[in-house]
Design an enzyme around this catalytic site. Structure first.
Site, short mmCIF file in Angstrom:
data_model
loop_
_atom_site.label_atom_id
_atom_site.label_comp_id
_atom_site.label_asym_id
_atom_site.label_seq_id
_atom_site.Cartn_x
_atom_site.Cartn_y
_atom_site.Cartn_z
N ASP A 75 74.81 75.28 2.89
CA ASP A 75 74.99 74.46 1.69
C ASP A 75 76.36 73.64 1.90
O ASP A 75 77.43 74.07 2.15
CB ASP A 75 75.45 75.93 0.74
CG ASP A 75 75.48 74.95 -0.80
OD1 ASP A 75 75.32 73.79 -0.81
OD2 ASP A 75 75.49 75.66 -1.72
N ASP A 88 74.44 61.11 3.52
CA ASP A 88 73.13 60.52 2.91
C ASP A 88 72.58 61.45 2.03
O ASP A 88 71.77 62.62 2.13
CB ASP A 88 72.11 60.04 3.94
CG ASP A 88 70.89 59.35 3.39
OD1 ASP A 88 71.17 58.80 2.46
OD2 ASP A 88 69.82 59.05 3.98
N CYS A 103 69.36 56.19 -1.73
CA CYS A 103 68.21 55.25 -1.91
C CYS A 103 68.04 55.03 -3.37
O CYS A 103 66.65 55.20 -3.58
CB CYS A 103 67.16 55.63 -0.94
SG CYS A 103 66.47 57.58 -1.39
#
Length: 252
Positions: free
Chosen positions: A9, A27, A85
């Site tokens: 985690d 990311d 993204c």
């Protein structure tokens, strides 16, 4: 040989592996709104609550990543790259701006000569001016998926929000202590006045309050105005008082 893969985690790495990494690439998981051009199903699958949920997770991951970053590394460490993204401001500028308010970090140049600068204001929202150093990429402009990149440098291990709370709490305690000492001084003065005073020869004198209690209070005399006696007048009558007549003896 210099790579270790683990499944853990990421929100707990900040406390478990503090100051352990020289550089970090985060990311973060996002809503994927930047890939709508090649996956139109995202428009149907994603909702506003999904974006808010992702933004909350990204803030937790970003803070944990900064805590596990070693800013004192001799290998030129202390840098992290945050990317998504997504083109949503809630997942990009708002997340990085949140980090600036919680940790001692700064935004640096990404080194990319293309892309659009990040937003420093949007509608009623205002962000840190350094967010203009971040980069945004759009499918219709850069012929690629929608993307966001920010390069962050860690300056120290200070926690801005927690330190301000501690200083505020310390100032509040000082104010309470000073107020308590003032109250104690006032009560001590009152107690000293109420104690019995000692006179000459070691004899105790009564307090003024006891003397006042021993002597009965004199009620003030109320002077009433003197009463004036007015002589009563007899009622005058107009009728004359006549003596009754004597009857004569005729000798009959």
């Amino acid at each position: 040989r210099n790579v270790v893969t683990c499944c853990y985690d990421g929100r707990k790495l900040g406390s478990q592996m503090r100051n352990s990494f020289d550089r970090i690439l985060l990311d973060a998981p996002c809503s994927g709104l930047g890939v709508i051009s090649r996956d139109p199903s995202v428009k149907i699958q994603r909702t506003i609550p999904d974006v808010k949920r992702c933004a909350h997770l990204q803030k937790e991951l970003l803070v944990a990543a900064i805590d596990s970053l070693n800013h004192k590394s001799k290998k030129g460490g202390g840098f992290m790259v945050y990317s998504t993204c997504s083109v949503a401001i809630a997942e990009n500028e708002e997340v990085v701006n949140y980090l600036l308010s919680k940790r001692d970090v700064k935004i640096v140049e990404t080194g990319l000569d293309f892309g659009k600068p990040g937003f420093t204001r949007f509608e009623h929202k205002r962000f840190h001016p350094s967010l203009a150093l971040t980069r945004r990429f759009y499918p219709h402009v850069n012929n690629m998926d929608g993307f966001y990149v920010a390069k962050i440098q860690k300056l120290s291990d200070k926690h801005k929000g927690e330190e301000e709370k501690k200083t505020a709490a310390a100032e509040g305690e000082k104010i309470e202590d000073s107020a308590q000492t003032d109250a104690d001084k006032g009560s001590n003065k009152y107690d000293n006045k109420s104690k019995k005073k000692k006179g000459k020869g070691g004899k105790k004198r009564r307090d003024d309050s006891e003397d006042k209690a021993a002597v009965p209070e004199k009620r003030p005399k109320i002077s009433a105005p003197p009463t004036i006696q007015v002589p009563s007048k007899k009622k005058s009558t107009n009728a004359k008082m006549t003596k009754p007549r004597r009857m004569r003896n005729t000798g009959m």
